[in-house]
Design a protein around this motif. Structure first.
Motif, short mmCIF file in Angstrom:
data_model
loop_
_atom_site.label_atom_id
_atom_site.label_comp_id
_atom_site.label_asym_id
_atom_site.label_seq_id
_atom_site.Cartn_x
_atom_site.Cartn_y
_atom_site.Cartn_z
N TRP A 252 51.62 40.07 50.49
CA TRP A 252 52.15 41.18 51.29
C TRP A 252 51.31 41.41 52.56
O TRP A 252 51.79 41.96 53.54
CB TRP A 252 52.24 42.44 50.45
CG TRP A 252 52.80 43.62 51.19
CD1 TRP A 252 52.18 44.81 51.44
CD2 TRP A 252 54.09 43.72 51.80
NE1 TRP A 252 53.01 45.63 52.15
CE2 TRP A 252 54.19 44.99 52.39
CE3 TRP A 252 55.17 42.84 51.89
CZ2 TRP A 252 55.32 45.42 53.07
CZ3 TRP A 252 56.31 43.26 52.59
CH2 TRP A 252 56.37 44.54 53.17
N GLY A 253 50.06 40.95 52.52
CA GLY A 253 49.24 40.98 53.73
C GLY A 253 49.91 40.24 54.87
O GLY A 253 49.64 40.49 56.05
N TRP A 254 50.80 39.31 54.52
CA TRP A 254 51.60 38.60 55.53
C TRP A 254 53.07 38.99 55.44
O TRP A 254 53.94 38.28 55.96
CB TRP A 254 51.47 37.08 55.32
CG TRP A 254 50.07 36.58 55.41
CD1 TRP A 254 49.32 36.03 54.42
CD2 TRP A 254 49.22 36.59 56.57
NE1 TRP A 254 48.07 35.71 54.88
CE2 TRP A 254 47.98 36.04 56.19
CE3 TRP A 254 49.39 37.03 57.89
CZ2 TRP A 254 46.91 35.91 57.08
CZ3 TRP A 254 48.32 36.91 58.77
CH2 TRP A 254 47.09 36.35 58.36
N GLY A 255 53.36 40.07 54.74
CA GLY A 255 54.75 40.52 54.63
C GLY A 255 55.57 39.73 53.64
O GLY A 255 56.79 39.74 53.67
N GLU B 46 48.49 40.36 47.81
CA GLU B 46 47.82 39.55 48.84
C GLU B 46 48.87 38.92 49.76
O GLU B 46 48.72 38.97 50.99
CB GLU B 46 46.97 38.45 48.18
CG GLU B 46 46.50 37.33 49.11
CD GLU B 46 45.81 37.79 50.39
OE1 GLU B 46 45.05 38.79 50.32
OE2 GLU B 46 46.01 37.16 51.44
N HIS C 78 49.66 50.94 52.86
CA HIS C 78 48.24 50.88 53.18
C HIS C 78 47.62 49.66 52.50
O HIS C 78 47.25 49.70 51.33
CB HIS C 78 47.55 52.17 52.72
CG HIS C 78 46.20 52.37 53.36
ND1 HIS C 78 46.03 52.57 54.71
CD2 HIS C 78 44.96 52.37 52.83
CE1 HIS C 78 44.75 52.71 54.99
NE2 HIS C 78 44.08 52.59 53.87
N ASP C 79 47.52 48.56 53.24
CA ASP C 79 46.91 47.36 52.70
C ASP C 79 45.39 47.49 52.76
O ASP C 79 44.85 47.98 53.74
CB ASP C 79 47.35 46.13 53.50
CG ASP C 79 48.85 45.90 53.39
OD1 ASP C 79 49.44 46.35 52.40
OD2 ASP C 79 49.42 45.27 54.30
N VAL C 80 44.72 47.06 51.69
CA VAL C 80 43.27 47.20 51.59
C VAL C 80 42.63 45.81 51.61
O VAL C 80 42.91 44.98 50.75
CB VAL C 80 42.88 47.95 50.31
CG1 VAL C 80 41.36 48.07 50.19
CG2 VAL C 80 43.51 49.34 50.30
N GLU C 81 41.79 45.60 52.59
CA GLU C 81 41.18 44.28 52.82
C GLU C 81 40.57 43.66 51.57
O GLU C 81 39.91 44.32 50.79
CB GLU C 81 40.09 44.43 53.89
CG GLU C 81 38.91 45.31 53.43
CD GLU C 81 38.23 46.05 54.56
OE1 GLU C 81 38.95 46.74 55.32
OE2 GLU C 81 37.00 45.93 54.68
N LEU C 82 40.82 42.37 51.38
CA LEU C 82 40.27 41.53 50.32
C LEU C 82 40.60 41.97 48.90
O LEU C 82 40.10 41.40 47.93
CB LEU C 82 38.73 41.40 50.42
CG LEU C 82 38.15 40.60 51.55
CD1 LEU C 82 37.94 41.49 52.77
CD2 LEU C 82 36.82 39.94 51.16
N THR D 266 47.52 30.61 51.02
CA THR D 266 46.11 30.32 51.31
C THR D 266 45.27 30.10 50.05
O THR D 266 44.45 29.20 49.99
CB THR D 266 45.43 31.44 52.15
OG1 THR D 266 46.22 31.68 53.31
CG2 THR D 266 44.02 31.04 52.56
N PHE D 267 45.45 30.93 49.02
CA PHE D 267 44.51 30.91 47.90
C PHE D 267 44.87 29.86 46.84
O PHE D 267 44.03 29.52 46.00
CB PHE D 267 44.39 32.30 47.28
CG PHE D 267 43.70 33.24 48.22
CD1 PHE D 267 42.32 33.33 48.23
CD2 PHE D 267 44.42 33.99 49.13
CE1 PHE D 267 41.66 34.16 49.12
CE2 PHE D 267 43.78 34.82 50.03
CZ PHE D 267 42.40 34.92 50.03
N TRP E 36 40.02 38.59 46.51
CA TRP E 36 39.73 37.21 46.90
C TRP E 36 38.70 36.58 45.96
O TRP E 36 38.77 35.40 45.64
CB TRP E 36 39.21 37.15 48.35
CG TRP E 36 40.23 37.59 49.36
CD1 TRP E 36 41.51 38.03 49.11
CD2 TRP E 36 40.07 37.62 50.78
NE1 TRP E 36 42.14 38.33 50.29
CE2 TRP E 36 41.29 38.10 51.33
CE3 TRP E 36 39.02 37.31 51.65
CZ2 TRP E 36 41.47 38.25 52.71
CZ3 TRP E 36 39.20 37.46 53.02
CH2 TRP E 36 40.41 37.92 53.54
#
Lengths: 443, 574
Positions: B201-204, B199, B346-350, B215-216, B160
């Motif tokens: 992928w955080g929402w699929g 990123e 395994h998604d990793v935050e930020l 978002t970004f 981010w």
């Protein structure tokens, strides 16, 4: 020393790292912020094993008395037991740091032991399920920032992982979840109305042992096979299931946390396979992940270490000189029930309290070495007791949170107690010295 | 600009005589030449009258191999091991007096990783993807890998912080963040994997090169350009290291070419490429679907031939079962949907994510056959070997233990033809490999396995990848004569060295590991302006306060995790 910030808790799989304590006169005087009640008790300290000790028995079958001794004597005795054993078991490893676990694997190699950890009586079934179907998961910060639907299944974090909801899930606030629980939904599935269930938007009270059926029904509904689901499944009405499925489909980011209520009921690892398959089904509609609620603060860590050093996460037999993995045959309880092992080293765990009676009966008969900061039921029959420093208070080291994020425990106070890593390392050196001597005598 | 850290080198003197030396960085192309070694380094001459002598007896001698891209340590590698006990069992081997236990084929345990690389004559391996939040894990495993010197590339592209600064165009502040992450993770260089896509992928979801990241509101193209420019703010030894968008999708060669074009004008702070694209085989696909899938290795090679700012590694396929793993979460999900095999994510935050799924490359399947051809085509069609590195993107296109197979293929048209005959006929229609006559010579093999890779990583300035005076005494002696043309013998020789020497110490002899010294971890410390760093930290600390699940002060990798450090300082170049 005064105030210490960013202290890392060495209690449960939450591994909270935002704790503030007050240290004076080499003692944690106060926990000012961050820890739950149980974590606080761990940080403040409680009854310890005072001294290394060896059990003196006057006759065969007598329970005997522990006689206090030096670390040197206890370590030497431990090494003698392990070096002489034909089928030694090294068990525990979850409430200590990875540095100690690594030496543990080396010791297991050296003496051809079976090395097993508490996962085998905890989330072992989850590991088997992951080996079958994989695990779509994420870090806890992902849940915090994105999840608008949280499901706890067979888990009661309000009692067992007290900070879990606040730091990572239902109550936490993150980037897309700035309103916290107001903008989230909580579903709890359990056999009784737990403290967590009382907070839920939807509580599915299922019949004992019917988890598999309920996962299957949800899977079917998520894949659009409504017609095959009967009016009632495992004590839950079809309407309730449809409501949950609607919530799952409408969520932007769904998360299931499951506990031992799922791993240790009928069906065991098959339940988890089904839970993961349900997650995949939900993933065809929206983002969905799943995570086991790991208990001990570093049970994830010993699984990691054991895997990168031997290839396998638990129940690893090194007697062949190479790693051999077969849970069900080689997990600690199975070995003990078959009365196969003739000596055991128990570290950072308490099989005396948690293993089935038949296993404990055999354990009580064979020479047992215990390494632990605290006395517990295993101490009652241990032949060599070696007290250790409390990791996270008196010793530092690496641990893995339940989402496999590595965090370093801090050392807050000095101690006379040896750290687990040093104790196991010294046993290993003693064992090597004994073997070398025997080798020379044999020539 | 660089200072070596503490390192354990073998003491004393060693002479390698009668070897036929291939040391491309120093222009040595198969000359009979003595290698003099003292205290772990190559020296001009020896002093002691009774030095230890290795008589190479006319065998091929090369510097220790340098792997530019391999997944050997960290969270997803270990998740691969954990969920594939069936792979673990394939590689079990008994411990010896010097070796720990071994397991695994496509996901070997840490010990086997070190031994097997060393037996192939490799002495340095770059771990290609380190999630910053889990960097401690990567280092814990690197420490446990014996013999090999190592380093790791932190993932900085879906972060981010990165996207915020790319959006506002603050390249200097982005550089300050890159510097901070490099130091906090003890990392080596900037890794980019499906920028924006992970990123999303955080929402699929996923992202194309010019799509806005949800978002970004930045595009992957802007992220790549921004990071390339930020990287060149420092004298970084390595360029940006890019896994381009749309890996494994038919038709993606256009995305790959467009990615090269993005950074064409970027001025480098060192004499090297602007961009290294990795496992380029997976990014050289034509067609619109798997039915009309064709090789576009020719188009990618043409681009590389005509331009000087890009290098590649091939990510060539080894037929058989393997474990695929990447920070490109959406790609692994697609693959899992294709095969129906087990899948871990395994998604990793930020920051990043990862996916893992097993995969079988079969020579009877048209798509796999074409993939198999593409990797080798890239190596054969790019004219200048200094632009190409040999990799399998271990374990994605196949395990590293397959390198000797690839070497024998590249060196033998006959072997390639024999292999093609056994494979799906698509290779003759939708790939170029059967029509390519070029054969690599040993000098070119030495380039793509050590010379080029060391240079592209900037490690040649730190004694890696060559045997000039002052270089690390990392040497491989292969049990073949330089005239050998038999592909089978070549493959055998490159699998098990006659000798591997690491830091002046014999670690492999006659294909057996005989010593297991600890390797060093190389990391880069970019020297960033304090004012910029302070300004960047305000934003970063806000991210920690509100969004990370780990505290700021518990995030950086502590010194204890890198017990054998080799620090490279990278000064600000503006």
């Amino acid at each position: 020393m005064g105030e210490v910030t960013d202290v890392v808790c060495s209690l449960c799989g939450c591994v909270c790292d935002d704790i503030v304590v007050e240290v004076e006169d080499n003692e944690v005087k106060k926990v000012k912020k961050g820890a739950c009640a149980v974590g606080k008790s761990k940080l403040m300290g409680h009854g310890r094993i005072k001294s290394p000790a060896v059990r003196e028995r006057k006759g065969e079958g007598e329970s005997g008395e522990l006689r206090e001794c030096s670390y040197d004597e206890a370590i030497k005795k431990a090494a003698e037991i392990l070096a002489a054993a034909r089928r030694p078991l090294l068990y525990g490893w979850s409430s200590t740091v990875c540095e100690a676990d690594k030496v543990g694997v080396e010791l297991a190699e050296e003496i051809g032991a079976v090395i097993d950890n508490t996962a085998s009586v905890c989330h072992g079934p989850s590991v088997l399920a992951i080996q079958d179907v994989g695990l779509p998961s994420c870090t806890l910060g992902e849940v915090k920032n994105r999840a608008d639907l949280v499901i706890y299944w067979g888990a009661n974090p309000a009692a067992a992982h007290a900070n879990h909801m606040k730091r990572y899930s239902f109550i936490s606030k993150g980037f897309w979840t700035a309103e916290g629980k107001k903008a989230k939904k909580l579903v709890v599935v359990d056999v009784r109305k737990t403290a967590t269930a009382k907070m839920a938007d939807v509580f599915l009270q299922i019949e004992q042992g019917k988890d598999y059926l309920v996962f299957s029904a949800l899977r079917a509904l998520l894949y659009g096979y409504e017609d095959v689901v009967p009016d009632e499944v495992g004590g839950v009405s079809k309407e309730e299931l449809l409501e949950v499925v609607k919530m799952m489909k409408e969520a932007k980011f769904g998360m299931t946390f499951f506990g031992m209520g799922v791993t240790h009921t009928g069906g065991r690892h098959n339940n988890i396979v089904n839970a993961i398959q349900m997650t995949r089904a939900a993933h065809t509609h929206t983002k969905f992940s799943i995570m086991p609620m790991r208990g001990h603060y570093n049970v994830a860590g010993i699984n990691q270490v054991c895997t990168w050093e031997t290839g396998f996460p638990f129940a690893v037999d090194l007697s062949r000189g190479y790693p051999w993995y077969n849970p069900g045959e080689l997990s600690a309880t199975d070995l003990l029930i078959r009365r196969e092992c003739d000596a055991a080293l128990i570290i950072a765990s308490d099989p005396g309290a948690h293993f089935p009676g038949e296993s404990v009966r055999h354990l009580a008969k064979i020479p047992v070495i215990q390494i632990d900061p605290f006395p517990n039921p295993t101490t009652e029959f241990a032949d060599v007791v070696i007290p250790a420093a409390v990791s996270g208070v008196e010793a530092e080291g690496n641990v893995y949170r339940m989402d496999n994020i590595p965090i370093r425990l801090r050392k807050l106070v000095e101690t006379e107690y040896l750290a687990d890593e040093e104790i196991v390392e010294r046993i290993l050196q003693e064992v090597r010295a004994i073997k070398e001597k025997e080798g020379k005598e044999g020539e | 600009m660089a200072e070596g850290g503490v390192s354990k080198m073998a003491e004393g003197e060693l002479l390698i005589k009668n070897g036929v030396v291939f040391d491309p960085i120093n222009g040595v192309k198969g000359e009979k030449k003595e290698i003099c070694i003292r205290d772990g380094k190559v020296v001009a001459e020896l002093k002691s009258p009774n030095v230890k002598v290795i008589d190479a007896e006319g065998r091929v001698v090369m510097p220790g191999g340098v792997d530019i891209h391999s997944h050997i340590a960290g969270g997803k590698v270990n998740s691969g091991r954990l969920f594939r006990p069936e792979d673990g069992r394939k590689g079990v081997a008994v411990r010896t007096k010097v070796c720990r236990v071994q397991s695994g084929y496509s996901v070997p345990n840490t010990f086997a990783t070190g031994y097997r690389y060393a037996k192939m004559g490799y002495t340095f391996v770059m771990e290609a993807a380190m999630p910053p939040l889990a960097a401690r894990h990567t280092h814990e495993e690197l420490v446990d890998i014996p013999i090999l010197d190592n380093a790791a590339l932190p993932l900085i592209d879906n972060n981010w912080m990165t996207m915020d600064y790319v959006k506002t165009g603050d390249t200097d502040l982005l550089a300050a963040y890159v510097a901070w992450i490099m130091k906090a993770t003890k990392g080596f260089g900037v890794k980019i994997v499906n920028p924006g896509g992970t990123e999303a992928w955080g929402w699929g979801k996923n992202c194309g090169l010019t799509d806005a990241v949800p978002t970004f509101d930045v595009t992957p193209a802007e992220i790549i350009k921004g990071l390339a420019e930020a990287n060149e703010r420092f004298e970084m030894p390595h360029s940006i290291h890019v896994h381009t968008n749309m890996l494994g999708h038919p038709g993606n060669f256009e995305v790959t070419k467009a990615t090269y074009d993005l950074v064409k004008g970027v001025k480098t702070a060192k004499d090297r490429q602007v961009i290294h694209t990795t496992h380029t085989q997976f990014h050289s696909y034509g067609g619109t679907n798997w039915g009309d899938f064709v090789s576009k290795a020719d188009a990618i090679s043409d681009y590389i031939n005509q331009n000087e700012h890009a290098t590649i590694d091939i990510g060539s396929v080894i037929l058989g079962d393997t474990t695929t793993m990447t920070a490109d979460g959406p790609m692994e999900y697609s693959l899992h949907q294709l095969t129906g095999r087990k899948w871990t994510n395994h998604d990793v935050e930020l920051e990043t994510g990862s996916g893992i799924t097993p995969f079988l490359y079969s020579g009877k399947v048209s798509v796999h056959t074409i993939q198999w051809a593409i990797g080798q085509e890239l190596a054969l069609l790019v004219k200048d070997p200094w632009k190409v590195a040999l990799t399998t993107d271990h374990p994605n296109a196949g395990p590293f233990i397959g390198y000797p197979i690839l070497i024998s293929m590249l060196m033998s048209k006959k072997r390639r033809d024999e292999a093609a005959e056994e494979m799906h006929s698509a290779i003759f229609k939708r790939a170029a490999l059967p029509s390519i006559d070029r054969e690599y010579d040993l000098n070119e093999i030495a380039i793509i396995t050590r010379g080029m890779t060391a240079k592209a990583l900037g490690l040649h300035e730190h004694g890696k990848g060559h045997l000039g005076v002052g270089a690390d005494a990392d040497v491989a002696i292969y049990d073949i004569s330089p005239e050998e043309r038999d592909a089978g013998k070549i493959q055998k020789a490159f699998l098990n060295t006659k000798y591997t020497i690491k830091g002046g110490e014999v670690v492999v002899k006659d294909g057996e590991v005989v010593a297991t010294p600890a390797g060093k971890t190389y990391f880069v410390t970019p020297e960033c302006d304090e004012g910029l760093t302070e300004e960047m930290l305000v934003k970063l600390k806000d991210k920690f306060e509100h969004y990370y699940s780990v505290n700021f002060n518990n995030y950086p990798v502590q010194d204890a995790y890198v017990p054998n450090p080799y620090e490279i300082k990278a000064s600000w170049s503006g």
